[in-house]
Design a protein around this motif. Structure first.
Motif, PDB file in Angstrom:
ATOM      1  N   TYR A   1       0.825  -1.013  -0.054  1.00 41.98           N
ATOM      2  CA  TYR A   1       0.069   0.152  -0.037  1.00 41.98           C
ATOM      3  C   TYR A   1       0.864   1.034  -0.050  1.00 41.98           C
ATOM      4  CZ  TYR A   1      -4.193  -2.932   1.462  1.00 41.98           C
ATOM      5  OH  TYR A   1      -4.888  -3.904   1.556  1.00 41.98           O
ATOM      6  N   GLY A   2       1.060   1.805  -1.208  1.00 41.48           N
ATOM      7  CA  GLY A   2       2.128   3.044  -1.132  1.00 41.48           C
ATOM      8  C   GLY A   2       3.454   2.228  -0.661  1.00 41.48           C
ATOM      9  N   HIS A   3       3.896   2.708   0.402  1.00 40.95           N
ATOM     10  CA  HIS A   3       5.411   2.265   0.549  1.00 40.95           C
ATOM     11  C   HIS A   3       5.249   1.121   1.669  1.00 40.95           C
ATOM     12  CE1 HIS A   3       7.400   5.114  -1.667  1.00 40.95           C
ATOM     13  NE2 HIS A   3       6.813   6.367  -1.203  1.00 40.95           N
ATOM     14  N   ILE A   4       4.125   0.988   2.216  1.00 37.64           N
ATOM     15  CA  ILE A   4       4.134  -0.324   3.309  1.00 37.64           C
ATOM     16  C   ILE A   4       4.042  -1.599   2.577  1.00 37.64           C
ATOM     17  CG2 ILE A   4       2.419  -1.029   4.977  1.00 37.64           C
ATOM     18  CD1 ILE A   4       1.334   1.935   5.011  1.00 37.64           C
ATOM     19  N   HIS A   5       4.884  -2.123   3.075  1.00 41.63           N
ATOM     20  CA  HIS A   5       5.078  -3.541   2.649  1.00 41.63           C
ATOM     21  C   HIS A   5       4.207  -4.458   3.041  1.00 41.63           C
ATOM     22  CE1 HIS A   5       8.355  -6.719   1.156  1.00 41.63           C
ATOM     23  NE2 HIS A   5       7.202  -7.084   0.386  1.00 41.63           N
TER      24      HIS A   5
ATOM     25  N   ARG B   1       3.151  -7.153  -6.432  1.00 47.22           N
ATOM     26  CA  ARG B   1       4.248  -6.387  -7.072  1.00 47.22           C
ATOM     27  C   ARG B   1       4.985  -7.346  -7.686  1.00 47.22           C
ATOM     28  NH1 ARG B   1       7.243  -1.225  -4.467  1.00 47.22           N
ATOM     29  NH2 ARG B   1       4.929  -0.485  -4.529  1.00 47.22           N
ATOM     30  N   THR B   2       5.367  -8.525  -6.853  1.00 52.32           N
ATOM     31  CA  THR B   2       6.186  -9.516  -7.278  1.00 52.32           C
ATOM     32  C   THR B   2       5.269 -10.897  -6.828  1.00 52.32           C
ATOM     33  OG1 THR B   2       7.513  -9.756  -5.424  1.00 52.32           O
ATOM     34  CG2 THR B   2       8.326  -8.550  -7.491  1.00 52.32           C
ATOM     35  N   GLY B   3       5.524 -12.199  -7.593  1.00 53.65           N
ATOM     36  CA  GLY B   3       5.050 -13.339  -7.002  1.00 53.65           C
ATOM     37  C   GLY B   3       3.783 -13.609  -8.054  1.00 53.65           C
TER      38      GLY B   3
END
Lengths: 252, 343
Positions: A29-33, A72-74
């Motif tokens: 979420y934005g920069h929150i992983h 984003r990945t996976g």
């Protein structure tokens, strides 16, 4: 409460090809992983539960699976195809039904219209008729209130509507996000009974829960999420016996 | 489960249909009296005029309210869609060689259908293109960004017409003959009857579409909860585009009416009309299509009332004064926010 009573026999070694496979998914979420490498499998005919504290990433995991968010990945595979970047509205026709967190029913629309929305992508009248009957059989209350605005229903009825609406998409995999939230213990029991019924009718279920006791009572297997990672995955029976799980989630 | 179903939100008790009808009839009688006192034997004509102007505002207001309902954007370019619609119809009618009333009824009907179809479809497409190019990327941006973009789009459309078409008032062909009809005790001009029937017809069609069809349900569900709608299989991009198409097509229809009824149009006509139609949407309860239609008629009456009382200069002040009053005492508008309401 005897959590195991009436539970389906746990599948110790689920075999075959998973219906859903999430492999090492990372979502932000934005920069929150928010999801830091989630890997999980759901096999056809299973009930799988995803447990964890608030903010662990349970809802995000479901939103990523149903296509409301994209990792984003996976990769996410469903029914043999890669669905990682398929938008939510297309996944519905492939068989992913999602009753989201907080029910999210259409408050200004009638109960019937809410259910019709569930059938939005479907056109086979005979099948639809069957599914309306099925939902009304599971939730007789919804038939009584079918012309009432969804927003005027009680919390329990709204949850029934949210599940009924998701069932109207005729899912192969039903994602349930905290179906017990805010409900009285009696209603929670009822909702979990219905989850058993839905499963018995042939739908695979992935259920996110805070109420670990109930969830492990119906599920075959479970995963424990902590801060965006899966820290444990096992059969429901083993999870119930696990001292750490007992301490953290079962109030033992 | 427990028998007591506690409503989640307390709602206003629903007033019966009969009561609503009674209120409307009483308000109309009051409006008639207010118009009749200063205008005497012109009263009937002024009353019809108010309904006609109201119908035009209502058609424009519907687009504001639909777009607001679905993406919570005040589409300030919407008034310009109305303006462009009037120019499309002007262009079509003059290109076809018409300059005045068409007396052959069949030809008249044919040309009217053509003018409305072309203007509505063209403006519908323009609306969709604007949404695609200017607003879609900003859908998740802070609200101010699309709002300012909308104002920018409004200037762009005005300037295109200003530079490419005309920088002054353009006379449009009034192809509907100036005929007075007698409907029982009511004497009404053909053009007024046409505009009122057309506008009411379009509004009823819109209500049926939104209320009864699958796509209408898709639009309402997207307005209520976009994520949940997606989970039902609704493609929200298509649904939002459809909303822009319908809203812009209605403004396009209003543009044709503008030309037919007033006989003129100008590049900046959309600003005033848009502002008043927006006021109509807010008066009725933004997001609520019935409210927008109602608000349009309220503004039509306010304008005519202020002008028959010899205060035409004050009509804007009266209209916006009414807006202030309604917002102070009933912030959600006369009918409340139906479409935009969250569960």
């Amino acid at each position: 409460m005897t959590a195991a009573a009436g539970a389906p026999a746990p599948v110790d070694n689920p075999g075959g090809v998973p219906l859903l496979r999430a492999h090492d998914i990372h979502a932000y979420y934005g920069h929150i992983h928010a999801l830091q490498g989630i890997t999980l499998d759901v096999f056809p005919g299973e009930i799988v539960t995803l447990l964890g504290a608030n903010g662990a990433g349970k809802t995000t995991t479901l939103r990523t699976i149903s296509g409301l968010m994209h990792p984003r990945t996976g990769t996410i595979t469903f029914d043999g195809t890669d669905i990682t970047h398929v938008p939510a509205h297309r996944l519905v026709t492939r068989g992913v039904g999602h009753a989201p967190e907080g029910r999210r029913i259409f408050g200004r629309m009638t109960v019937l219209e809410n259910l019709q929305m569930g059938a939005y992508t479907r056109h086979n009248k005979a099948e639809l008729e069957m599914d309306f009957d099925r939902v009304f059989a599971l939730f007789p209350r919804l038939r009584e209130r079918s012309s009432q605005a969804g927003g005027t229903l009680s919390g329990g009825e709204q949850q029934m509507l949210a599940i009924g609406r998701a069932l109207m998409t005729r899912p192969k995999l039903l994602l349930l996000d905290e179906p017990s939230m805010g409900l009285s213990p009696i209603l929670v029991e009822q909702i979990f009974d219905v989850i058993r019924d839905i499963h018995a009718q042939g739908t695979t279920v992935l259920v996110v829960e805070q109420n670990a006791l109930m969830a492990l009572g119906v599920a075959h297997r479970g995963y424990i999420l902590q801060t965006g990672r899966i820290v444990l995955g096992d059969t429901a029976a083993n999870l119930r016996q696990n001292p750490e799980v007992q301490k953290a989630y079962l109030g033992g | 489960m427990s028998a007591a179903a506690t409503p989640v939100a307390r709602r206003r008790p629903r007033v019966g249909r009969l009561n609503n009808l009674l209120v409307i009839v009483l308000v109309l009688i009051a409006a008639y009296v207010i118009i009749a006192i200063p205008s005497g034997d012109q009263a009937q004509q002024q009353f019809v005029n108010a309904v006609t102007i109201g119908a035009i505002y209502a058609l424009i207001a519907l687009g504001y309210t639909m777009v607001y309902g679905i993406i919570e954007l005040i589409n300030f370019a919407h008034g310009e869609i109305f303006m462009c619609g009037s120019f499309v119809s002007w262009w079509l009618l003059t290109t076809l060689g018409f300059s005045g009333a068409i007396s052959d009824p069949i030809l008249l009907i044919g040309v009217l259908i053509l003018a409305f179809a072309v203007s509505m479809v063209v403006m519908g497409i323009v609306g969709v293109v604007i949404e695609r190019l200017a607003y879609r990327r900003l859908r998740n941006a802070p609200r101010l960004a699309p709002l300012i973009t909308a104002i920018g789009v409004s200037f762009i459309l005005q300037n295109i017409v200003f530079v490419v078409v005309s920088n002054s008032i353009v006379t449009t062909p009034q192809i509907i003959p100036n005929t007075q009809l007698a409907l029982g005790p009511i004497s009404i001009n053909l053009i007024n009857l046409f505009v009122i029937v057309l506008a009411v017809g379009l509004m009823v069609a819109l209500q049926l579409f939104i209320g009864r069809t699958r796509l209408g349900r898709a639009m309402r569900s997207t307005a209520i909860d976009r994520d949940a709608a997606q989970l039902m299989g609704v493609d929200i991009n298509t649904t939002i585009a459809l909303t822009f198409f319908i809203g812009s097509a209605l403004a396009g229809a209003a543009g044709v009416v503008q030309g037919l009824y007033f006989g003129i149009t100008v590049f900046n006509i959309g600003f005033q009309a848009g502002l008043k139609a927006f006021t109509a949407a807010v008066l009725g309860g933004i997001g609520n299509t019935t409210g927008a239609a109602l608000g349009g008629f309220v503004i039509g009456f306010l304008e005519v009332i202020s002008s028959v009382w010899g205060q035409g200069r004050w009509s804007e002040a009266v209209v916006f004064g009414m807006l202030v009053l309604v917002l102070v005492f009933r912030p959600t508008g006369i009918l409340g926010q139906q479409l935009a309401d969250r569960a």
